[in-house]
Design a protein around this motif. Sequence first.
Motif, PDB file in Angstrom:
ATOM      1  N   UNK A 286       0.838  -1.205   0.000  1.00  0.00           N
ATOM      2  CA  UNK A 286       0.000   0.000   0.000  1.00  0.00           C
ATOM      3  C   UNK A 286       0.873   1.255   0.000  1.00  0.00           C
ATOM      4  N   UNK A 287       1.912   1.269   0.816  1.00  0.00           N
ATOM      5  CA  UNK A 287       2.803   2.419   0.892  1.00  0.00           C
ATOM      6  C   UNK A 287       3.456   2.685  -0.469  1.00  0.00           C
ATOM      7  N   UNK A 288       3.889   1.607  -1.135  1.00  0.00           N
ATOM      8  CA  UNK A 288       4.551   1.763  -2.425  1.00  0.00           C
ATOM      9  C   UNK A 288       3.584   2.200  -3.527  1.00  0.00           C
ATOM     10  N   UNK A 289       2.302   1.890  -3.353  1.00  0.00           N
ATOM     11  CA  UNK A 289       1.293   2.282  -4.346  1.00  0.00           C
ATOM     12  C   UNK A 289       0.706   3.663  -4.094  1.00  0.00           C
ATOM     13  N   UNK A 290       1.022   4.252  -2.953  1.00  0.00           N
ATOM     14  CA  UNK A 290       0.383   5.506  -2.543  1.00  0.00           C
ATOM     15  C   UNK A 290       0.439   6.586  -3.623  1.00  0.00           C
ATOM     16  N   UNK A 291       1.552   6.704  -4.310  1.00  0.00           N
ATOM     17  CA  UNK A 291       1.713   7.766  -5.315  1.00  0.00           C
ATOM     18  C   UNK A 291       0.938   7.502  -6.596  1.00  0.00           C
ATOM     19  N   UNK A 292       0.487   6.266  -6.789  1.00  0.00           N
ATOM     20  CA  UNK A 292      -0.194   5.927  -8.040  1.00  0.00           C
ATOM     21  C   UNK A 292      -1.654   6.343  -8.051  1.00  0.00           C
ATOM     22  N   UNK A 293      -2.256   6.477  -6.877  1.00  0.00           N
ATOM     23  CA  UNK A 293      -3.673   6.817  -6.804  1.00  0.00           C
ATOM     24  C   UNK A 293      -4.599   5.635  -7.031  1.00  0.00           C
ATOM     25  N   UNK A 294      -4.060   4.425  -7.159  1.00  0.00           N
ATOM     26  CA  UNK A 294      -4.896   3.234  -7.345  1.00  0.00           C
ATOM     27  C   UNK A 294      -5.598   2.941  -6.019  1.00  0.00           C
ATOM     28  N   UNK A 295      -6.924   2.830  -6.027  1.00  0.00           N
ATOM     29  CA  UNK A 295      -7.641   2.541  -4.790  1.00  0.00           C
ATOM     30  C   UNK A 295      -7.316   1.136  -4.269  1.00  0.00           C
ATOM     31  N   UNK A 296      -7.243   1.025  -2.955  1.00  0.00           N
ATOM     32  CA  UNK A 296      -6.871  -0.234  -2.323  1.00  0.00           C
ATOM     33  C   UNK A 296      -7.935  -0.639  -1.313  1.00  0.00           C
ATOM     34  N   UNK A 297      -8.307  -1.912  -1.394  1.00  0.00           N
ATOM     35  CA  UNK A 297      -9.184  -2.524  -0.398  1.00  0.00           C
ATOM     36  C   UNK A 297      -8.329  -3.531   0.352  1.00  0.00           C
ATOM     37  N   UNK A 298      -8.158  -3.314   1.642  1.00  0.00           N
ATOM     38  CA  UNK A 298      -7.368  -4.232   2.455  1.00  0.00           C
ATOM     39  C   UNK A 298      -8.279  -5.345   2.966  1.00  0.00           C
ATOM     40  N   UNK A 299      -7.747  -6.568   2.970  1.00  0.00           N
ATOM     41  CA  UNK A 299      -8.484  -7.703   3.519  1.00  0.00           C
ATOM     42  C   UNK A 299      -7.565  -8.433   4.492  1.00  0.00           C
ATOM     43  N   UNK A 300      -8.153  -9.008   5.530  1.00  0.00           N
ATOM     44  CA  UNK A 300      -7.345  -9.731   6.503  1.00  0.00           C
ATOM     45  C   UNK A 300      -8.184 -10.732   7.282  1.00  0.00           C
ATOM     46  N   UNK A 301      -7.532 -11.794   7.688  1.00  0.00           N
ATOM     47  CA  UNK A 301      -8.171 -12.780   8.568  1.00  0.00           C
ATOM     48  C   UNK A 301      -7.823 -12.483  10.024  1.00  0.00           C
ATOM     49  N   UNK A 302      -6.797 -11.668  10.238  1.00  0.00           N
ATOM     50  CA  UNK A 302      -6.307 -11.377  11.583  1.00  0.00           C
ATOM     51  C   UNK A 302      -6.425  -9.894  11.850  1.00  0.00           C
ATOM     52  N   UNK A 303      -7.617  -9.479  12.244  1.00  0.00           N
ATOM     53  CA  UNK A 303      -7.861  -8.058  12.425  1.00  0.00           C
ATOM     54  C   UNK A 303      -7.075  -7.529  13.622  1.00  0.00           C
ATOM     55  N   UNK A 304      -6.453  -6.397  13.411  1.00  0.00           N
ATOM     56  CA  UNK A 304      -5.691  -5.716  14.444  1.00  0.00           C
ATOM     57  C   UNK A 304      -6.035  -4.233  14.321  1.00  0.00           C
ATOM     58  N   UNK A 305      -6.495  -3.633  15.412  1.00  0.00           N
ATOM     59  CA  UNK A 305      -6.956  -2.252  15.371  1.00  0.00           C
ATOM     60  C   UNK A 305      -5.876  -1.301  14.857  1.00  0.00           C
ATOM     61  N   UNK A 306      -4.642  -1.469  15.305  1.00  0.00           N
ATOM     62  CA  UNK A 306      -3.562  -0.578  14.875  1.00  0.00           C
ATOM     63  C   UNK A 306      -3.309  -0.710  13.372  1.00  0.00           C
ATOM     64  N   UNK A 307      -3.350  -1.940  12.870  1.00  0.00           N
ATOM     65  CA  UNK A 307      -3.139  -2.162  11.433  1.00  0.00           C
ATOM     66  C   UNK A 307      -4.304  -1.566  10.646  1.00  0.00           C
ATOM     67  N   UNK A 308      -5.527  -1.782  11.125  1.00  0.00           N
ATOM     68  CA  UNK A 308      -6.703  -1.218  10.448  1.00  0.00           C
ATOM     69  C   UNK A 308      -6.595   0.302  10.382  1.00  0.00           C
ATOM     70  N   UNK A 309      -6.252   0.917  11.515  1.00  0.00           N
ATOM     71  CA  UNK A 309      -6.124   2.371  11.544  1.00  0.00           C
ATOM     72  C   UNK A 309      -5.021   2.851  10.612  1.00  0.00           C
ATOM     73  N   UNK A 310      -3.894   2.139  10.578  1.00  0.00           N
ATOM     74  CA  UNK A 310      -2.787   2.516   9.693  1.00  0.00           C
ATOM     75  C   UNK A 310      -3.201   2.418   8.226  1.00  0.00           C
ATOM     76  N   UNK A 311      -3.891   1.341   7.873  1.00  0.00           N
ATOM     77  CA  UNK A 311      -4.322   1.145   6.481  1.00  0.00           C
ATOM     78  C   UNK A 311      -5.309   2.227   6.055  1.00  0.00           C
TER      79      UNK A 311
END
Length: 133
Positions: free
Chosen positions: A71-96
């Motif tokens: 996601x960080x490397x794609x940030x400059x491209x403007x491509x929308x990102x949908x994050x998916x995870x089986x191991x939800x972590x509040x800090x990771x969710x907030x960061x994403x």
Amino acid sequence: MVNPNQIVAVVDDDESVCRAIKRLLHSEGIRAETFSSGDEFLNTLAAIPSYRPACVILDVQMPGINGLEVQRQLAKTGVPIIMITAYDDLAVRQAALAAGAAAYLRKPFNSAILFKAVEMAIDGSSPAPPATP
């Protein structure tokens, strides 16, 4: 509405998840290409400069480059990102979400939530759907 010529990239190290999401998207007339790692996806972007998916569905936890780094490397491209995870972590969710993720979905998610997230990400609609319970 998703243009049938647009491609959604699905990046997940679990092959069955890639297949399932690709089938679900196909059932709605959405083309999808799958990648088994963040490295594979980023290498494809580097090797084919004209390749630009309309949206990326990106697993958070993968061996090698994880979803947040992709996601960080794609940030400059403007491509929308949908994050998916089986191991939800509040800090990771907030960061994403703080880094601009269009949506953050917990596996397993239902097809309606996935379709809505993809449509909203591609159309640039907001707000993003909430994380699934």
